[in-house]
Design an enzyme around this catalytic site. Structure first.
Site, mmCIF file in Angstrom:
data_model
loop_
_atom_site.group_PDB
_atom_site.id
_atom_site.type_symbol
_atom_site.label_atom_id
_atom_site.label_comp_id
_atom_site.label_asym_id
_atom_site.label_seq_id
_atom_site.Cartn_x
_atom_site.Cartn_y
_atom_site.Cartn_z
ATOM 1 N N CYS A 21 -10.203 -0.418 -6.928
ATOM 2 C CA CYS A 21 -8.750 -0.606 -6.784
ATOM 3 C C CYS A 21 -8.277 -1.749 -7.743
ATOM 4 O O CYS A 21 -7.160 -2.125 -7.707
ATOM 5 C CB CYS A 21 -8.459 -1.101 -5.399
ATOM 6 S SG CYS A 21 -8.845 0.170 -4.330
ATOM 7 N N HIS A 25 -2.455 1.369 -9.842
ATOM 8 C CA HIS A 25 -2.185 2.568 -9.106
ATOM 9 C C HIS A 25 -1.366 2.379 -8.114
ATOM 10 O O HIS A 25 -0.545 1.538 -7.792
ATOM 11 C CB HIS A 25 -3.389 3.080 -8.297
ATOM 12 C CG HIS A 25 -3.964 2.163 -7.365
ATOM 13 N ND1 HIS A 25 -4.676 1.071 -7.578
ATOM 14 C CD2 HIS A 25 -3.875 2.498 -5.993
ATOM 15 C CE1 HIS A 25 -4.913 0.391 -6.445
ATOM 16 N NE2 HIS A 25 -4.496 1.148 -5.673
ATOM 17 N N HIS A 63 9.546 0.900 -5.244
ATOM 18 C CA HIS A 63 9.429 1.380 -6.594
ATOM 19 C C HIS A 63 9.222 0.122 -7.557
ATOM 20 O O HIS A 63 9.672 0.244 -8.796
ATOM 21 C CB HIS A 63 10.641 2.254 -7.053
ATOM 22 C CG HIS A 63 10.572 3.591 -6.613
ATOM 23 N ND1 HIS A 63 11.032 4.024 -5.486
ATOM 24 C CD2 HIS A 63 10.173 4.743 -7.118
ATOM 25 C CE1 HIS A 63 10.960 5.064 -5.210
ATOM 26 N NE2 HIS A 63 10.371 5.599 -6.139
ATOM 27 N N GLU A 100 -1.072 2.544 4.201
ATOM 28 C CA GLU A 100 -1.514 2.701 2.792
ATOM 29 C C GLU A 100 -2.026 4.094 2.432
ATOM 30 O O GLU A 100 -3.191 4.336 2.567
ATOM 31 C CB GLU A 100 -2.442 1.789 2.080
ATOM 32 C CG GLU A 100 -2.754 1.517 0.875
ATOM 33 C CD GLU A 100 -3.513 0.606 0.208
ATOM 34 O OE1 GLU A 100 -3.267 -0.756 -0.158
ATOM 35 O OE2 GLU A 100 -4.737 0.903 0.308
#
Length: 108
Positions: A21, A25, A63, A100
């Site tokens: 991770c 992303h 966003h 998530e």
């Protein structure tokens, strides 16, 4: 009695030093706000008020990039940050659960 609402946000992040991770992303996060209290005047807390509080708390992240707010934006730290942002606004016990994607969550 417990009542709650949920909202969704889309946000990017990366986990510094993490093998999988560590690259940038994003996820669609589901955030659940659950309050617990006595029924007064027919309800624990108005759903419209709960939804508004949660939407306002999440609007700064939607966003965006969680790394702009947290050094290590794991779902655990995201959950803690969101809860801290609501603690002064909700006068009764509450929990935050942050999903998530599908099947992975943290709750505080």
């Amino acid at each position: 009695m417990k009542v709650g609402v949920k909202e969704h946000i889309d946000c990017a992040h990366y986990l510094p030093g993490h093998q999988k991770c560590g690259s940038l992303h994003g996820h669609t996060y589901t955030v659940e706000l659950t309050v617990e209290g006595e029924i007064k005047s027919g309800m624990v807390m108005d759903f419209a008020d709960l939804r508004q509080l949660l939407r306002e708390a999440l609007s700064i992240y939607d966003h965006g990039m969680f790394n702009d707010f947290l050094e290590y934006p794991s779902v655990e730290n995201i959950c803690k940050m969101i809860k801290q942002g609501l603690e002064q606004q909700i006068p009764i016990p509450f929990t935050i659960r942050v999903w998530e994607g599908e099947g992975k969550w943290a709750e505080l």
